[in-house]
Enzyme design. Structure first.
Site, PDB file in Angstrom:
ATOM      1  N   ALA A  44       0.798  -1.227   0.000  1.00 25.73           N
ATOM      2  CA  ALA A  44       0.000   0.000   0.000  1.00 25.73           C
ATOM      3  C   ALA A  44       0.829   1.273   0.000  1.00 25.73           C
ATOM      4  CB  ALA A  44      -0.939  -0.010   1.205  1.00 25.73           C
ATOM      5  N   ASP A  85      -5.721  -3.862 -19.338  1.00 25.67           N
ATOM      6  CA  ASP A  85      -5.545  -4.143 -20.772  1.00 25.67           C
ATOM      7  C   ASP A  85      -6.872  -3.925 -21.516  1.00 25.67           C
ATOM      8  OD1 ASP A  85      -2.806  -5.366 -20.335  1.00 25.67           O
ATOM      9  OD2 ASP A  85      -4.045  -6.657 -19.089  1.00 25.67           O
ATOM     10  N   HIS A 127      -1.609 -11.463 -18.673  1.00 26.28           N
ATOM     11  CA  HIS A 127      -1.294 -10.027 -18.617  1.00 26.28           C
ATOM     12  C   HIS A 127       0.196  -9.892 -18.947  1.00 26.28           C
ATOM     13  CE1 HIS A 127      -1.089  -5.880 -17.462  1.00 26.28           C
ATOM     14  NE2 HIS A 127      -0.206  -6.136 -16.517  1.00 26.28           N
TER      15      HIS A 127
HETATM   16  N1  NAI Z   1      -1.825  -6.216 -13.503  1.00 27.75           N
HETATM   17  C1  NAI Z   1      -1.648  -4.974 -13.923  1.00 27.75           C
HETATM   18  O1  NAI Z   1      -2.381  -4.503 -14.791  1.00 27.75           O
HETATM   19  C2  NAI Z   1      -0.559  -4.110 -13.365  1.00 27.75           C
HETATM   20  C3  NAI Z   1       0.357  -4.612 -12.473  1.00 27.75           C
HETATM   21  N2  NAI Z   1       1.337  -3.819 -11.944  1.00 27.75           N
HETATM   22  C4  NAI Z   1       2.215  -4.420 -10.938  1.00 27.75           C
HETATM   23  O2  NAI Z   1       1.731  -4.050  -9.637  1.00 27.75           O
HETATM   24  C5  NAI Z   1       2.812  -4.141  -8.697  1.00 27.75           C
HETATM   25  C6  NAI Z   1       2.870  -2.875  -7.848  1.00 27.75           C
HETATM   26  O3  NAI Z   1       3.244  -1.785  -8.654  1.00 27.75           O
HETATM   27  P1  NAI Z   1       3.684  -0.372  -7.994  1.00 27.75           P
HETATM   28  O4  NAI Z   1       2.708   0.057  -6.986  1.00 27.75           O
HETATM   29  O5  NAI Z   1       4.021   0.503  -9.116  1.00 27.75           O
HETATM   30  O6  NAI Z   1       5.033  -0.816  -7.274  1.00 27.75           O
HETATM   31  P2  NAI Z   1       5.791  -0.088  -6.071  1.00 27.75           P
HETATM   32  O7  NAI Z   1       7.175  -0.603  -6.040  1.00 27.75           O
HETATM   33  O8  NAI Z   1       5.572   1.379  -6.111  1.00 27.75           O
HETATM   34  O9  NAI Z   1       4.992  -0.644  -4.783  1.00 27.75           O
HETATM   35  C7  NAI Z   1       5.063  -1.974  -4.385  1.00 27.75           C
HETATM   36  C8  NAI Z   1       4.978  -1.998  -2.865  1.00 27.75           C
HETATM   37  O10 NAI Z   1       4.986  -3.363  -2.448  1.00 27.75           O
HETATM   38  C9  NAI Z   1       5.695  -3.404  -1.224  1.00 27.75           C
HETATM   39  N3  NAI Z   1       6.084  -4.777  -0.896  1.00 27.75           N
HETATM   40  C10 NAI Z   1       7.109  -5.522  -1.388  1.00 27.75           C
HETATM   41  N4  NAI Z   1       7.128  -6.740  -0.805  1.00 27.75           N
HETATM   42  C11 NAI Z   1       6.082  -6.779   0.040  1.00 27.75           C
HETATM   43  C12 NAI Z   1       5.565  -7.756   0.922  1.00 27.75           C
HETATM   44  N5  NAI Z   1       6.148  -8.949   1.047  1.00 27.75           N
HETATM   45  N6  NAI Z   1       4.462  -7.459   1.643  1.00 27.75           N
HETATM   46  C13 NAI Z   1       3.872  -6.245   1.541  1.00 27.75           C
HETATM   47  N7  NAI Z   1       4.318  -5.270   0.739  1.00 27.75           N
HETATM   48  C14 NAI Z   1       5.404  -5.529  -0.008  1.00 27.75           C
HETATM   49  C15 NAI Z   1       6.877  -2.464  -1.453  1.00 27.75           C
HETATM   50  O11 NAI Z   1       7.487  -2.063  -0.242  1.00 27.75           O
HETATM   51  C16 NAI Z   1       6.173  -1.316  -2.185  1.00 27.75           C
HETATM   52  O12 NAI Z   1       5.707  -0.330  -1.261  1.00 27.75           O
HETATM   53  C17 NAI Z   1       4.071  -4.395  -9.532  1.00 27.75           C
HETATM   54  O13 NAI Z   1       4.357  -5.779  -9.513  1.00 27.75           O
HETATM   55  C18 NAI Z   1       3.644  -3.959 -10.925  1.00 27.75           C
HETATM   56  O14 NAI Z   1       4.415  -4.573 -11.930  1.00 27.75           O
HETATM   57  C19 NAI Z   1       1.456  -2.512 -12.298  1.00 27.75           C
HETATM   58  C20 NAI Z   1       0.574  -1.958 -13.192  1.00 27.75           C
HETATM   59  C21 NAI Z   1      -0.480  -2.717 -13.811  1.00 27.75           C
HETATM   60  O1  OAA Z   2       3.965  -3.149 -17.627  1.00 26.96           O
HETATM   61  C1  OAA Z   2       4.209  -3.243 -16.411  1.00 26.96           C
HETATM   62  O2  OAA Z   2       5.189  -3.768 -15.917  1.00 26.96           O
HETATM   63  C2  OAA Z   2       3.164  -2.711 -15.477  1.00 26.96           C
HETATM   64  C3  OAA Z   2       1.907  -3.311 -15.933  1.00 26.96           C
HETATM   65  O3  OAA Z   2       1.644  -4.464 -15.704  1.00 26.96           O
HETATM   66  C4  OAA Z   2       1.105  -2.550 -16.885  1.00 26.96           C
HETATM   67  O4  OAA Z   2       1.241  -1.325 -16.989  1.00 26.96           O
HETATM   68  O5  OAA Z   2       0.294  -3.173 -17.561  1.00 26.96           O
END
Ligand code: NAI
Ligand code: OAA
Length: 346
Positions: free
Chosen positions: A22, A169, A197
């Protein structure tokens, strides 16, 4: 365990929403949307449980202060913790953002070895401490495979309650079609994201329609493929634009998408809990039951409709040869990711 969704009280009981990771960038964009009722509706109070790791504890506390300062009328409480048991206790909804994001030049599965172990560990915490009817949305990448691992290591959570995010997507595809046709994005519907994804996902417009303004001779819905009248663009550039959109955003922002990801996570949960509009389907990564020849048990993105808090895969769509090849290719990648995940877990 009480069932939150059937409550008919005027003053509803708060729904407990867990957000893992979060303190990160999606979390920062998502929390105000949840607190404002964008995810669960304007009459549904919420309590937010935020989980992050020790190194992010101070930042997490900062987000909690901002949530209090936001004076959101629906927000009935905020828990900010690094204790996974406290975070998961009695939650009705779990939005799993925890993990590292990829950076430029990586594929999403390149973060597998770091992220998949989080999903194994957090599976048991959810299984033991969340509400029995908890609905889980895995966002962190590789999203489908993290959700698969969570499902396999939390066998008492019903499979139908574990999903992953492909709505981003789906929304990207709606956006591209609306831009191309110069129509309101709201008027485009029934696009499908099939599969993973990842860059093998298949955005399919074969059943998509646009609601056209009525005139004396015509009204109603028209086929996107017919209106675009450019199969070459639809079968090449459109598909790769959607497949590569995440990478394009990383290249431009030096960070992965966050506001659109948070918005899509709200769309996913809202439609799952409150239902999809009549005649409209959306894309969700769900456990395959063998529909469309996809291996049962894989977490694969399908077209779904939702009613009474349950999703169902849209059945009976005609699949042409071009689509079949692409749907099978993304399923094969998911099978490879599954074995890679197990090798990462040792
Ligand atoms: N499915 C989708 O469409 C999308 C997926 N993502 C993915 O979502 C994830 C999060 O993205 P962001 O918020 O940009 O990353 P971010 O790095 O800003 O935040 C991730 C958070 O997870 C925390 N974290 C790491 N290990 C943890 C654990 N064991 N327990 C609790 N918290 C933990 C970190 O400390 C950090 O605060 C990434 O894997 C990213 O690739 C991002 C965009 C779209
Ligand atoms: O591309 C990435 O790594 C983050 C993500 O999943 C997206 O933006 O769809």
């Amino acid at each position: 365990m009480r069932h939150m969704w059937s409550s008919i009280n005027v003053e509803k009981e708060p729904v407990k929403v867990l957000v893992t990771g979060a303190a990160g960038q999606i979390g920062y964009a998502l929390m105000p949307l949840i607190a404002r009722g964008v995810m669960l509706g304007p009459n549904q109070p919420v309590t937010i449980h935020m989980l992050d790791i020790e190194q992010a504890a101070e930042a997490l506390h900062g987000v909690k202060m901002e949530l209090i300062d936001g004076t959101f009328p629906l927000l009935r409480g905020v828990v900010a913790t690094t204790d996974v048991v406290e975070a998961c206790s009695d939650v009705n909804i779990a939005i799993m953002l925890a993990g590292i994001p990829r950076t430029e030049g990586m594929e999403r599965k390149d973060v597998m070895s770091r992220n998949v172990s989080i999903y194994k560990a957090q599976a048991s915490a959810l299984e033991q401490h969340a509400a029995d009817d908890c609905k889980v949305l895995v966002v962190a990448n590789p999203a489908n495979t993290n959700a698969l691992i969570l499902k396999e290591f939390a066998p008492s959570i019903p499979e139908k309650n574990i999903t992953c995010l492909t709505r981003l997507d789906h929304n990207r595809a709606l956006g591209q079609i609306a831009e191309k046709l110069k129509v309101q994005v709201n008027d485009v519907k029934n696009i499908i994201i099939w599969g993973n994804h990842s860059s093998t996902q298949y955005p399919d417009v074969n059943h998509a329609t646009v609601t056209t303004s009525s005139d004396e001779r015509s009204s109603g819905e028209r086929s996107v493929r017919h209106l675009i009248a450019d199969d070459k663009w639809l079968n090449t550039e459109f598909i790769t634009t959607i497949q590569q959109r995440g990478a394009a955003i990383i290249k431009a922002r030096k960070l992965s998408s966050a506001l659109s990801a948070a918005s899509a996570a709200c769309d996913h949960m809202r439609d799952w809990v409150l239902g999809t509009p009549e005649g409209t389907w959306v894309s969700m990564g769900v456990c395959s039951d063998g529909s469309y020849g996809i291996e049962p048990g894989l977490i694969y993105s399908f077209p779904v409709t939702c009613q009474n808090g349950e999703w169902s895969i849209v059945q009976g769509l005609k699949i042409d040869e071009f689509s079949r090849v692409k749907m099978d290719a993304t399923a094969s990648e998911l099978l490879e990711e599954k074995s890679l995940a197990y090798s990462c877990l040792g």
